[in-house]
Design a protein around this motif. Structure first.
Motif, PDB file in Angstrom:
ATOM      1  N   ARG A 192      34.525  -7.320  53.542  1.00 58.76           N
ATOM      2  CA  ARG A 192      34.246  -6.255  54.561  1.00 58.76           C
ATOM      3  C   ARG A 192      32.752  -5.752  54.389  1.00 58.76           C
ATOM      4  O   ARG A 192      32.395  -4.836  55.355  1.00 58.76           O
ATOM      5  CB  ARG A 192      35.032  -5.323  54.286  1.00 58.76           C
ATOM      6  N   ARG A 198      39.542  -4.546  55.864  1.00 54.51           N
ATOM      7  CA  ARG A 198      39.355  -4.755  54.489  1.00 54.51           C
ATOM      8  C   ARG A 198      39.009  -6.184  54.142  1.00 54.51           C
ATOM      9  O   ARG A 198      39.410  -7.105  55.034  1.00 54.51           O
ATOM     10  CB  ARG A 198      40.492  -4.071  53.952  1.00 54.51           C
ATOM     11  N   GLU A 254      46.130  -2.240  65.326  1.00 50.52           N
ATOM     12  CA  GLU A 254      46.912  -2.082  63.828  1.00 50.52           C
ATOM     13  C   GLU A 254      48.306  -1.824  64.259  1.00 50.52           C
ATOM     14  O   GLU A 254      48.781  -1.185  65.102  1.00 50.52           O
ATOM     15  CB  GLU A 254      46.209  -0.961  63.113  1.00 50.52           C
ATOM     16  N   ASP A 271      45.234   6.208  59.118  1.00 46.04           N
ATOM     17  CA  ASP A 271      45.355   6.280  60.496  1.00 46.04           C
ATOM     18  C   ASP A 271      44.954   5.009  61.278  1.00 46.04           C
ATOM     19  O   ASP A 271      44.865   5.085  62.460  1.00 46.04           O
ATOM     20  CB  ASP A 271      44.738   7.418  61.002  1.00 46.04           C
ATOM     21  N   ARG A 317      43.100  -2.043  58.169  1.00 45.83           N
ATOM     22  CA  ARG A 317      42.208  -0.773  58.037  1.00 45.83           C
ATOM     23  C   ARG A 317      42.147  -0.046  57.008  1.00 45.83           C
ATOM     24  O   ARG A 317      43.119  -0.075  56.208  1.00 45.83           O
ATOM     25  CB  ARG A 317      42.486  -0.066  59.202  1.00 45.83           C
ATOM     26  N   GLY A 318      40.882   0.393  56.592  1.00 47.83           N
ATOM     27  CA  GLY A 318      40.776   0.880  55.292  1.00 47.83           C
ATOM     28  C   GLY A 318      41.478   2.542  55.257  1.00 47.83           C
ATOM     29  O   GLY A 318      41.046   3.268  54.084  1.00 47.83           O
ATOM     30  N   SER A 319      41.781   2.972  56.491  1.00 49.12           N
ATOM     31  CA  SER A 319      42.197   4.358  56.212  1.00 49.12           C
ATOM     32  C   SER A 319      43.634   4.272  56.865  1.00 49.12           C
ATOM     33  O   SER A 319      44.132   3.495  57.732  1.00 49.12           O
ATOM     34  CB  SER A 319      41.480   5.318  57.230  1.00 49.12           C
ATOM     35  N   SER A 373      36.095  -6.166  62.291  1.00 50.65           N
ATOM     36  CA  SER A 373      36.753  -4.539  62.580  1.00 50.65           C
ATOM     37  C   SER A 373      36.566  -4.379  64.235  1.00 50.65           C
ATOM     38  O   SER A 373      37.364  -3.791  64.775  1.00 50.65           O
ATOM     39  CB  SER A 373      35.640  -3.579  61.951  1.00 50.65           C
ATOM     40  N   THR A 389      42.043   3.792  61.474  1.00 55.14           N
ATOM     41  CA  THR A 389      40.338   3.824  62.072  1.00 55.14           C
ATOM     42  C   THR A 389      39.403   3.131  61.301  1.00 55.14           C
ATOM     43  O   THR A 389      38.152   3.117  61.710  1.00 55.14           O
ATOM     44  CB  THR A 389      40.230   5.070  62.430  1.00 55.14           C
ATOM     45  N   GLY A 390      39.546   2.809  59.892  1.00 54.96           N
ATOM     46  CA  GLY A 390      38.679   2.330  59.325  1.00 54.96           C
ATOM     47  C   GLY A 390      38.316   0.952  59.608  1.00 54.96           C
ATOM     48  O   GLY A 390      38.783   0.228  60.430  1.00 54.96           O
ATOM     49  N   THR A 391      37.480   0.359  58.600  1.00 58.90           N
ATOM     50  CA  THR A 391      36.927  -1.138  59.073  1.00 58.90           C
ATOM     51  C   THR A 391      37.885  -2.025  58.268  1.00 58.90           C
ATOM     52  O   THR A 391      38.729  -1.556  57.420  1.00 58.90           O
ATOM     53  CB  THR A 391      35.760  -1.175  58.206  1.00 58.90           C
TER      54      THR A 391
END
Length: 684
Positions: free
Chosen positions: A215, A92, A250, A86, A82-84, A244, A88-90
């Motif tokens: 991505r 990578r 995760e 926490d 994940r791109g963040s 995603s 919650t991102g898309t």
């Protein structure tokens, strides 16, 4: 004799000249999982389970030479895709490269394959089955969005259940083993203008693969090539899939999963690398461990040069002569013992079966069952078409008793049963010979192959098949000299002859006992969806457990639905419950197969559905015997009142039934006992 001694001494000398390879090198992996590269796996801390091991030479061996097993090998560090922070991102961008090889005991057949997998963890694959499930999924969870699974499969068996394009393909899988896109294995060769070159996945040679995800475009590219070739500029296959929405748990873990079926096959990984938000590190092919070689070791060139040329010519000539002589004698060698003389009329000569199948060539292969392969053949003397199955006879009950039982079933003759014509024994194989059914199995007319062939049966043909199978079961239960319990009545075991008559086949799970006695079987066998609830408690098969399976069969033929279906919420819906609900809502005719397009007799359809429900009753005492079923079908006996009370599937029985249907097996949902044979239909 002196010449033979000289020949074997030469072989010993040549074997002594082999140079052992240097041990492989393992490159260190980043602790955070952002990037790693393995050039061999000696000293690595991969997470292994099942049959997976790391060999002394540094190979990851996912499966060894044992049938029906699975193995997993996962990188120990989680992937932060994940791109963040926490999570919650898309997902990578990432790139994976690996080198693998499949080494089968046969040069032209292997089961099954291996897959690169990204999943919530190796533990999430613990319920994965062997054979066509690759150790990844099972019959209940395959295709479920709860799997959060991405995989690239290298498949060496064409499985109709997953709509495989052939027996040598690469596919991209999302949450299940029905590939969203697949392509025949091979590569686009930049050296000849980008022309496509086929590659056999079971060539026993190392192959390299690249898997890339972007991505931004959500494009997935899969590329392959032989080991010593540069990466082709054009991918083997591409597809657009937003991972995603798939890898939603995760962290994720990356690794390999593999399984075997009825053929001894070894699956190896030689090297592996990963890059997140960047290309995967290059794998140095020169430092990779070597795949094991089957057969004799290569000769030493030094010894060949030093040996006198004349002696080499003589030894070679003698060796060739011996090999040709032995091969000629062994090709048709059979196992034959004195006690088998009583079975003489049913004993086929191996030479005749070899010639009938043109040497058991792949082009005559009809299919592969749990314990062997089925070939189409034509007897050279009579021109009769036959189905020939080669199986292992490692039965604990003894070969003599096993053959006696097979031959006993072979004496059963009925127009609605697939005829077992005879058998042959050779080395460690038992070969069974059946009538060939040119129109294949009933299930392909109900569900097809997923290739849009559009084959189906009209209502008159379906009713004719149902009555035919009922006659066959009645003969087995009550009319033959012994009671025969089939124990595996289902649509895939019903074959259609050239006149489209239904014939019940596959007697591999059948049990015989004398009339007036009780069966002693205590092992639950059969197919998920067709098993009677009382089998959970007693394990004892009776004519009424066959009647239960026949009831499910009737509902399946009339409705065009499988015995167990998953709804959008992932719940298992039993066909009998679904039809019963229609009956209670007085909409029974709506359960008919929509592919019939209302071209049927409504009274006949309702009659079949009601008899099917009656046969599927959880209580054995409420089910009719096959004699009564025939009388219902012919209108000679009125059906009992079909009320909510008489068809009430009480909660205890329903619980037992659903527990039984949840049972799964590594043999394409057919559980086997020792000394039995599955899928002897010969028509598929």
């Amino acid at each position: 004799m002196a010449m033979m001694h000289m020949f074997f001494l030469l072989i010993l000398f040549l074997s002594a000249g082999v140079i052992l390879p240097l041990p492989p090198v393992v490159a260190a992996a980043d602790a955070d999982g952002e990037q790693f590269v393995y050039t061999g796996f000696t000293g690595s801390n991969l997470v292994l389970d099942g049959a997976a091991t790391i060999t002394a030479t540094g190979l990851v061996e996912l499966t060894n030479a044992t049938t029906h097993q699975k193995g997993h090998a996962f990188h120990p560090a989680p992937l932060r895709l994940r791109g963040s922070p926490d999570g919650t991102g898309t997902v990578r961008s990432f790139s994976v490269a690996f080198v693998c090889g499949i080494v089968s005991s046969y040069t032209d057949f292997s089961t099954h394959g291996l897959a690169l997998v990204i999943a919530p963890g190796v533990r999430s694959l613990s319920a994965g089955l062997t054979d066509q499930y690759f150790g990844v999924t099972n019959a209940q969870n395959d295709g479920s969005a709860a799997n959060h699974l991405f995989a690239v499969e290298l498949d060496t068996v064409q499985n109709i259940e997953f709509r495989d394009i052939n027996n040598n393909h690469v596919g991209v899988d999302i949450n299940g083993l029905t590939s969203v896109v697949s392509h025949e294995a091979g590569y686009y060769d930049d050296r000849n203008g980008g022309g496509f070159q086929n590659v056999s996945l079971i060539s026993r040679a190392a192959m390299q693969f690249w898997v890339d995800y972007d991505r931004v475009t959500t494009q997935i590219d899969v590329t392959m090539a032989p080991l010593w070739m540069a990466r082709p500029s054009k991918p083997l296959l591409s597809t657009t899939q937003n991972l995603s929405t798939v890898l939603a748990v995760e962290p994720s873990y990356i690794g390999f999963s593999s399984s075997t079926g009825p053929v001894n096959t070894r699956h190896y990984v030689l090297g592996w690398s990963l890059g997140i938000d960047g290309p995967a590190p290059a794998i140095d092919a020169a430092k990779l461990p070597k795949l094991p070689q089957l057969g004799p070791k290569p000769r030493s060139r030094v010894l060949e040069i030093t040996l006198p040329i004349a002696s080499a010519v003589v030894v070679l000539a003698v060796g060739i002569a011996l090999v040709l002589l032995v091969r000629r004698r062994l090709r048709y060698t059979e196992v034959r013992e004195d006690w088998e003389m009583e079975f003489g009329p049913h004993r086929f000569a191996y030479k005749d079966l070899f010639q009938a199948t043109k040497g058991f060539k792949d082009k005559h292969l009809l299919g592969a069952g749990g314990f062997g392969m089925v070939y189409k053949g034509v007897l050279p003397a009579s021109g009769v078409e036959i189905a020939v199955k080669k199986v292992s006879h490692g039965s604990k009950q003894g070969v003599k008793e096993f053959v006696a039982e097979i031959v006993s079933i072979g004496r059963i003759k009925h127009r609605n049963l697939v005829q077992l014509l005879g058998y042959c024994r050779r080395k460690d194989e038992l070969i069974l010979v059946y009538d060939y059914m040119p129109n294949g199995s009933l299930d392909k007319y109900l569900y097809g192959h997923g290739d849009g062939d559009g084959m189906t049966l009209d209502w008159a043909q379906r009713l004719h098949v149902i009555k035919g199978v009922a006659c066959g079961l009645h003969y087995l239960h009550e009319r033959w000299e012994k009671v025969v319990i089939h124990r595996d009545v289902k649509t895939s075991n019903v074959l259609l002859d050239k006149e489209m008559n239904g014939r019940l086949g596959d007697f591999g799970l059948a049990k015989l006992y004398e009339h007036g006695t009780n069966p002693q079987t205590t092992r639950v066998v059969g197919t998920t969806g067709y098993l009677a609830p009382e089998l959970v408690r007693t394990g004892k098969a009776t004519p009424l457990t066959d009647a239960f399976a026949f009831g499910t069969f009737m509902l399946e033929v009339a409705c065009g639905r499988r015995p167990i279906k998953q709804d959008k919420q992932g719940n298992q819906i039993l066909l009998a419950d679904w039809v019963l609900d229609h009956l209670h809502r007085e909409s029974l005719i709506e359960a008919a197969d929509p592919r019939l397009q209302h071209e049927y007799n409504s009274d006949e359809v309702c009659l079949i559905l009601k008899i099917g429900l009656l046969c599927s009753h959880p209580s054995p005492s409420a089910r009719p015997m096959m004699q009564q079923v025939l009388q219902y079908l012919d209108g000679e006996l009125p059906l009992p009142e079909m009320t909510r009370t008489t068809l009430s599937f009480n909660l205890l029985a329903l619980k037992e039934r659903k527990e039984l249907q949840s049972m799964s097996s590594p043999f394409s949902s057919t559980a086997m006992t020792v000394g039995t044979i599955s899928d002897l239909s010969g028509g598929r």
